[in-house]
Motif scaffolding. Sequence first.
Motif, mmCIF file in Angstrom:
data_model
loop_
_atom_site.group_PDB
_atom_site.id
_atom_site.type_symbol
_atom_site.label_atom_id
_atom_site.label_comp_id
_atom_site.label_asym_id
_atom_site.label_seq_id
_atom_site.Cartn_x
_atom_site.Cartn_y
_atom_site.Cartn_z
ATOM 1 N N TYR A 245 -6.554 42.710 25.250
ATOM 2 C CA TYR A 245 -7.831 41.951 25.376
ATOM 3 C C TYR A 245 -8.351 41.998 26.779
ATOM 4 N N TYR A 309 -13.695 35.800 24.372
ATOM 5 C CA TYR A 309 -13.461 36.208 22.896
ATOM 6 C C TYR A 309 -13.700 34.923 22.097
ATOM 7 N N GLY A 311 -15.602 34.559 19.168
ATOM 8 C CA GLY A 311 -15.287 34.712 17.798
ATOM 9 C C GLY A 311 -13.860 34.604 17.435
ATOM 10 N N GLU A 312 -12.974 35.201 18.159
ATOM 11 C CA GLU A 312 -11.569 35.480 17.835
ATOM 12 C C GLU A 312 -10.809 34.074 18.242
ATOM 13 N N ILE A 313 -11.098 33.309 19.355
ATOM 14 C CA ILE A 313 -10.180 32.048 19.516
ATOM 15 C C ILE A 313 -10.825 30.843 19.606
ATOM 16 N N SER A 317 -18.231 29.250 17.011
ATOM 17 C CA SER A 317 -18.947 30.730 17.498
ATOM 18 C C SER A 317 -19.498 30.821 19.004
ATOM 19 N N ARG A 338 -6.001 33.696 12.950
ATOM 20 C CA ARG A 338 -6.477 34.915 13.913
ATOM 21 C C ARG A 338 -6.083 34.334 15.500
ATOM 22 N N SER A 339 -6.452 33.222 15.755
ATOM 23 C CA SER A 339 -6.344 32.592 16.932
ATOM 24 C C SER A 339 -4.871 32.847 17.378
ATOM 25 N N LYS A 341 -2.738 35.013 16.291
ATOM 26 C CA LYS A 341 -2.423 36.283 16.483
ATOM 27 C C LYS A 341 -2.591 36.730 17.706
ATOM 28 N N PHE A 342 -3.918 36.297 18.284
ATOM 29 C CA PHE A 342 -4.375 36.679 19.472
ATOM 30 C C PHE A 342 -3.300 35.978 20.606
#
Length: 813
Positions: A245, A309, A311-313, A317, A338-339, A341-342
Motif C-alpha cells: 500500500y 486509502y 475507499g478501502e478502509i 468515501s 475489505r478493511s 483484509k487491508f
Amino acid sequence: MLARDEKGDRMITTPTRSTRAGTLVRAFALLLTTGMVLPGCAERTAPSATERVDVLPLIPAPVEAERGDGRFRITAETVVSVAQNDAPARDAANHLARLLRDTRGLALAVREELAPSPGSIRLQLDPQSPVAQAEGYALDADAEGLRIRARDAAGLFYGAVSAWQLTSADAGRDAVETDVVEIPAVTIRDWPRFGWRGQLLDVARHFHDVDTVKHVIDAMARHKLNVLHLHLTDDQGWRIEIKRYPKLTEIGAWRTPPGAGRHGTPQRYGGYYTQEQIRELVAYAAARHITILPEIDMPGHAQAAVAAYPGEIGVTSERPPVAVDWGVNPYLFDTDERSLKFIQGVLDEVLELFPSPFIHIGGDEAVKDQWEASPAVRAQMRQLGVKDAHAMQGWFNAQLAKYLTSKGRRLIGWDEILEGGLPDSASVMSWRGVDGAVAAARLGHDVVLAPAGWMYLDNLQTERSDEPNGRLAVLPLSRVYELDPVPAELTADQARHVLGAQGALWSEYIPSRRHIDHALFPRLAAVAEVAWSPMAARDWDGFLARLPAQLQRYRALGIGSSDGAFAADIGIDGGPNTVLSGGPARIALGNQTGVGQIRYTIDGSEPTLESSRYGAPFAVTLPVTVKAAVFTEDGQPLAAARSRHFDREALLTVDTQGLRNCHDGGPLGLRVPLLPDMPGMDTPVYNVDLFYACWTYPQARLDGIAGIRIDAARLARNYGLAHDQSKVHQYPSSTPQGELEVLRGCDGELLAKVALPDGAILGEQFILEALLPPQEGVHDLCLRFTAPIEGPLYAIGAVRLIEATAQSPPVRY
C-alpha cells in the motif's frame, strides 16, 4: 476518565492521551507537583560519592552489592578478555570497550584468551554463574582484575554496562586523568525485577530520523532498558513503508503544517522509514538486547491512513487531509471485510520486519461517531449481535488478536481495549492510571504499566519559565521514581501478570532530538530503576547520590539532559508585592529536589565554587541581577547558572508561566510553541487553556498603576477535541475580530478593552496596550480574548503593569 489518587482517597481526572485531549486537568497537575521545594527552603544535601563510600555509582540500583577491600586499577594496557568462540562475551566486551573509549578516552584491546591474563577485565558466558535469573549477571572486582559472568548474552551485556558505570563515575570532569581508572573492590549479584523495561517514542506526530532513534536505543541500553515501543502511525502521519500500500507513505506520511512558511515552518512536513531502515533499526536494537515493539494504531487515530486509502478502509468515501490537529480526531478504520483484509496486509509486512512477540494495536481514544452514523456498520452490528459501538471495538480487536495469534504473535493495546471485551490472548498497557492494569490482571491478562501520572515524560519537568513546550502537568523526577509497577490491589497470583513498566514520550511537543534529550534525561534513569531494581534496593536519597555520576556520563556522551530538577529558582522572598509596597527586597533561592549547594553572585559575574553559598534569604538593593548555580558537595556541577534581573519593571511583569487559569488559579493546560512545527528549541512558548481564552495575573498591586501592556500572539488552533469541542467557551464580542478584556477578577468590573488587530496570520506576535482607571489594593486581574473560537488561538506571553510615573512607551485605548 477517573483514576485513583495514590496519595489519598480523592478521585482525580486524568488527561486524555493525545492532547491529551485538550488541557490537562488541574487537579492532575497539582498532584504531580508534590515534592516541589519552594524558594527559601533549606537545602537537603545528598552526600557526594566521595563522602559516602558505600554508594556505588550504578543506575539502576543492583539487587545485591557488597564492597570489598582494595581497588582494581585500569590503564591503557588493561586487556578486555573473552574466551575463544564466546560470541556473546565478545559482543559485550566490544560494547564495554566502546563506552570506555567514548567516555574515558581509554582504548582497551579486546582479546580472546584461554584463561584471563592477570589484571584483565574478563567477560564469560558461564552456565554455572551464581546468578541464575534471566538477564542477570555476577560481577566481581578486586586488585587482581574484574570478572563478569552470566548465563545468557543479555546478562553479560548488562554486566558490561555496570562495569562501565563503575569506571565512569567521574566521566567528563575537566581535570580527570583519563588513562588510569581505579574502581573499588566489589561483589555484585544483579538481575532485573521485570522482563519488560520499556520506553515509548512517538515518531508519528513529529518524525524522528534513524540516527535519532539509534540515539534513543543507545541511551536505553546504557540504562538496561529492553523494549523500544515505536508509535509508528497516527492521525498526523504514517511512518512505515508498506509495499503493498504505497500511498500510506506517499500521502499519509506528509502534512501541510499550520503557518507553513513562517518562522522556519516547512511547507510540507513529514517523513517515514523505509523497510530497509526498519530492518537496520531492528538489528541495531537487537545488538543491544532491545526489542522494538511496533504500534499500528487501530481503529482510531487513523486519519493519515484514511487520507491515503479512503475507499478501502474509511467508514465513508470522504478523503480527509492528513491531520494537523493534535488530540482525538474522528476518522476510524471501517469494520467490513475489505478493511480487515487491508489491515491484515499491513500486519503481514509489519510481522516480517519486527520479530517482537507482541504487536501493539493502539485501541485508544476511538471516538465511535463514524461507526454509529454508518448504516453499514450498524447493520453489521445487528448481524453480529453486538450491543453497542464499544462492543463493536471489542469484536474488531478480537479479529486482530485472532489473526496475530495465527501468526504466532500476541496483541497488546492501551487500556481502552478492556471496554469492549478483551480477547483471551490480549495484553493491556495501562496509561489511564493503574486501574486498567488492575482490571486486566484480575481477568488473567498480562499487563504493562505506563501510567500518565508517573511515566508520561512529555510533561514538563519543572515549573520554571525556561522549560520548553510540553504539557503543564509537571512530572518531576521524584514522581517518576515513586512508581511501583505492581499495584497494591493485586494478589500475588495476579501480580504475576505484571510484565513490567515503561516510560512514554509523546511527540506533539517534542519536534527535535534536543527536545527528546531534554524530556528523557535524567528521568529515564528513574524509569530504569523503577523497571529493574527491587523495591528493597530503591531509595530516593540513594538515587540522588548516584545521579551526579550519571549526569557526568550524559555530558561525556553529548546527551543534552535537563538540569531543571537541580537548577536554582530565584525569587523575591514574600513575592514582588512586598517590595512594591515599600518593603525590603530579599532574594530567596531553592530548587526542586532541595539537593546541592547553591552558589550565587549579585555583581553580574558567573557563580563558581568560590561565590557566596546560599543559606537563607538575603537583602539586595534594586536594581540587581542575581545569578545562581548548583554544585554537588564535592564541587561538580549539578545545574548550569541561572540569572534573573530585578527592578520595578520586572516586579510588575508576569510571564506566561506566572499566569494562572481563571477558574481555580491553577496552572493552564499546555505550553505550546509559536507554531506547532517550528524547528529548534528557542521558539517562544505560551501557556494556554484550550477551553477558556482567559488568564489571571495573580495578586496585582494596582496602586499607582496607569496602564497595562500585553505581549500576545496568534497560535494555531490545531486540537482535535472530539466530544469536548462543545466545552470551548466563547466570550461575548463587540467586534468581528474580538477584543482583549481586562477585568478586576473574572467576575468583576471591566477595566479596559482593546480591539485585536485585523487579520489571522498564524505565528504573528503583537503588543496590546490599554489605560486602566485608578485602582487601589491588590486584586487578581482577568485577561480574556473574545475572538471567535473558530479562528486562531490567542495567547499571552507576558503582562506588564505600567506605573503612572514610569518612563515607558505611550499607552493607548
